[in-house]
Each structure stands twice: as C-alpha cells, then as structure tokens.
Design an enzyme around this catalytic site. Sequence first.
Site, PDB file in Angstrom:
ATOM      1  N   HIS A  27     -23.596   5.203 -34.716  1.00 54.52           N
ATOM      2  CA  HIS A  27     -23.126   4.641 -33.444  1.00 54.52           C
ATOM      3  C   HIS A  27     -23.777   5.367 -32.262  1.00 54.52           C
ATOM      4  O   HIS A  27     -24.198   4.747 -31.287  1.00 54.52           O
ATOM      5  CB  HIS A  27     -21.610   4.823 -33.294  1.00 54.52           C
ATOM      6  CG  HIS A  27     -20.763   4.031 -34.247  1.00 54.52           C
ATOM      7  ND1 HIS A  27     -19.712   4.582 -34.936  1.00 54.52           N
ATOM      8  CD2 HIS A  27     -20.805   2.726 -34.596  1.00 54.52           C
ATOM      9  CE1 HIS A  27     -19.137   3.647 -35.678  1.00 54.52           C
ATOM     10  NE2 HIS A  27     -19.778   2.507 -35.499  1.00 54.52           N
ATOM     11  N   LYS A  51      -5.577  -4.196 -38.207  1.00 56.29           N
ATOM     12  CA  LYS A  51      -5.912  -3.065 -39.077  1.00 56.29           C
ATOM     13  C   LYS A  51      -4.969  -1.901 -38.812  1.00 56.29           C
ATOM     14  O   LYS A  51      -4.232  -1.877 -37.842  1.00 56.29           O
ATOM     15  CB  LYS A  51      -7.351  -2.617 -38.795  1.00 56.29           C
ATOM     16  CG  LYS A  51      -8.399  -3.628 -39.177  1.00 56.29           C
ATOM     17  CD  LYS A  51      -9.768  -2.980 -39.070  1.00 56.29           C
ATOM     18  CE  LYS A  51     -10.897  -3.969 -39.139  1.00 56.29           C
ATOM     19  NZ  LYS A  51     -12.195  -3.357 -38.827  1.00 56.29           N
ATOM     20  N   ARG A 100     -27.954  -2.614 -39.396  1.00 49.10           N
ATOM     21  CA  ARG A 100     -28.368  -1.572 -40.347  1.00 49.10           C
ATOM     22  C   ARG A 100     -29.253  -2.147 -41.445  1.00 49.10           C
ATOM     23  O   ARG A 100     -30.382  -1.733 -41.640  1.00 49.10           O
ATOM     24  CB  ARG A 100     -27.132  -0.916 -40.983  1.00 49.10           C
ATOM     25  CG  ARG A 100     -26.399   0.006 -40.033  1.00 49.10           C
ATOM     26  CD  ARG A 100     -25.051   0.355 -40.547  1.00 49.10           C
ATOM     27  NE  ARG A 100     -24.251  -0.858 -40.692  1.00 49.10           N
ATOM     28  CZ  ARG A 100     -22.957  -0.882 -40.905  1.00 49.10           C
ATOM     29  NH1 ARG A 100     -22.295   0.232 -41.040  1.00 49.10           N
ATOM     30  NH2 ARG A 100     -22.309  -2.018 -41.006  1.00 49.10           N
ATOM     31  N   SER A 138     -18.256   3.681 -40.762  1.00 44.93           N
ATOM     32  CA  SER A 138     -17.019   4.452 -40.599  1.00 44.93           C
ATOM     33  C   SER A 138     -16.154   4.382 -41.854  1.00 44.93           C
ATOM     34  O   SER A 138     -15.462   5.346 -42.199  1.00 44.93           O
ATOM     35  CB  SER A 138     -16.228   3.915 -39.400  1.00 44.93           C
ATOM     36  OG  SER A 138     -16.992   4.013 -38.230  1.00 44.93           O
TER      37      SER A 138
HETATM   38  O1  PNS Z   1     -17.013  -1.931 -35.494  1.00 37.18           O
HETATM   39  P1  PNS Z   1     -16.655  -3.320 -35.948  1.00 37.18           P
HETATM   40  O2  PNS Z   1     -15.283  -3.317 -36.587  1.00 37.18           O
HETATM   41  O3  PNS Z   1     -17.713  -3.941 -36.819  1.00 37.18           O
HETATM   42  O4  PNS Z   1     -16.571  -4.225 -34.610  1.00 37.18           O
HETATM   43  C1  PNS Z   1     -16.184  -5.576 -34.680  1.00 37.18           C
HETATM   44  C2  PNS Z   1     -15.913  -6.156 -33.266  1.00 37.18           C
HETATM   45  C3  PNS Z   1     -14.960  -5.279 -32.504  1.00 37.18           C
HETATM   46  C4  PNS Z   1     -17.214  -6.237 -32.521  1.00 37.18           C
HETATM   47  C5  PNS Z   1     -15.349  -7.593 -33.454  1.00 37.18           C
HETATM   48  O5  PNS Z   1     -14.316  -7.564 -34.392  1.00 37.18           O
HETATM   49  C6  PNS Z   1     -14.818  -8.190 -32.155  1.00 37.18           C
HETATM   50  O6  PNS Z   1     -15.573  -8.510 -31.265  1.00 37.18           O
HETATM   51  N1  PNS Z   1     -13.485  -8.323 -32.071  1.00 37.18           N
HETATM   52  C7  PNS Z   1     -12.817  -8.875 -30.905  1.00 37.18           C
HETATM   53  C8  PNS Z   1     -12.247 -10.259 -31.216  1.00 37.18           C
HETATM   54  C9  PNS Z   1     -13.286 -11.330 -31.052  1.00 37.18           C
HETATM   55  O7  PNS Z   1     -13.840 -11.529 -29.994  1.00 37.18           O
HETATM   56  N2  PNS Z   1     -13.564 -12.064 -32.135  1.00 37.18           N
HETATM   57  C10 PNS Z   1     -14.499 -13.160 -32.120  1.00 37.18           C
HETATM   58  C11 PNS Z   1     -15.908 -12.719 -32.458  1.00 37.18           C
HETATM   59  S1  PNS Z   1     -16.399 -13.586 -33.875  1.00 37.18           S
END
Ligand code: PNS
Length: 170
Positions: A27, A51, A100, A138
């Site tokens: 990150h 979560k 990645r 993570s």
């Molecule tokens: O670190 P992560 O868990 O891969 O991040 C995922 C994240 C936070 C980018 C994604 O879950 C997100 O944007 N969540 C907010 C809800 C949202 O907008 N969902 C629609 C996108 S498909």
Amino acid sequence: MYLSGREPLMIRRAVYPGSFDPVTLGHIDIIERAAEIVDELIVGVLINKGKNPLFSVQERVNMLQIVTKDIPNIRVESFDGLLVDFLKLKDAEFVIRGLRAITDFEYELQMAQTNRIMSPDTDTIFLTTNLKYAYLNSTTVREVASYGGDISKFVPDFVAEAVMEKYSNH
Ligand code: PNS
C-alpha cells in the site's frame, strides 16, 4: 493542448480507497507513487460495516497518518457508503488502485466499470505494484501474524507490533 477538456488549472485530486487492515508495504509503495502523479491524494479508509476488521477505522486512519506524515499532499480520511459519493464529496476525479497480479484484474475491472457507470466522470488509475510486494495483502499479513509468524518484511515495524499485540490479546 488539453485532450481531456479538463480545466487547465484544475487541481488533480484522487482517492486511494481501501480497507488497510492493516496498511502494508505494498500500500505504501502505491501511496508514494500516486502522490507524485496527482496534486492531492486522499487515502480513503473504508468503514467496513459487513466485515469484522482487526483494527478499528480510527486505528487504521492513525496508522496511515503515521506512514504518510512526511508527504505533504496526502490526507487520510475514513468513508462510509459508495466510493463514488465520497469522490463527489471531496471533489476528486480519480480513483487510484494497485494491481498486483492478473488475479486482481477481474475484481478491479468490475469495480472500476461499476464506478464509471454510476459516475461517468470518474476514472480509475491503476498502478502496478512493485514486484517485491506482488503477492502481499492484508489478509495474508493477518493470517501469518495470527499463527505467530514474522510479518516484519510485509509491514512497517510499528504496524507489525500493533498487529502482534492484537493477536496476543485474542
Ligand atoms: O482494500 P479493499 O478491501 O480491496 O478495498 C475495497 C474498496 C474499499 C475499494 C471497495 O470495497 C469500495 O469501494 N467500497 C465502497 C462501496 C462501493 O462503492 N462499492 C461499489 C464499488 S463496486
């Protein structure tokens, strides 16, 4: 010539969203590189309702603030709800995500396309992760730590200590 039609003096503001539970060296690599591309970078920490994160949102924000303290154009903020709404609220036009390996691509493409349908002005910029961190995430860090393994090659020292402390209290 401005091919995009964007205002020439507009500030290029991006959000790098994630769970950051905990922040890893992968990150940090993306954060440092993204901060060089845009004028302002907001690291957006998701308040994961569904979560059960190891670290509270405030703890995750604090850790990110510590690792980014020497980079002037970065802010760390938490957000809830849709990412595109957070972007609008912050007047940001770009999402930054790290790629990645090919396994990330399907999920990332789906998110980027969904976000763009909901908010056609939003573009996602993908940065390829440094090869050193290509298989780091993570979840793996938490798993290794939960079995008492050494995570010092994956996260900053103070983060490793905080993770180990969480598991010693479990
Ligand atoms: O670190 P992560 O868990 O891969 O991040 C995922 C994240 C936070 C980018 C994604 O879950 C997100 O944007 N969540 C907010 C809800 C949202 O907008 N969902 C629609 C996108 S498909």
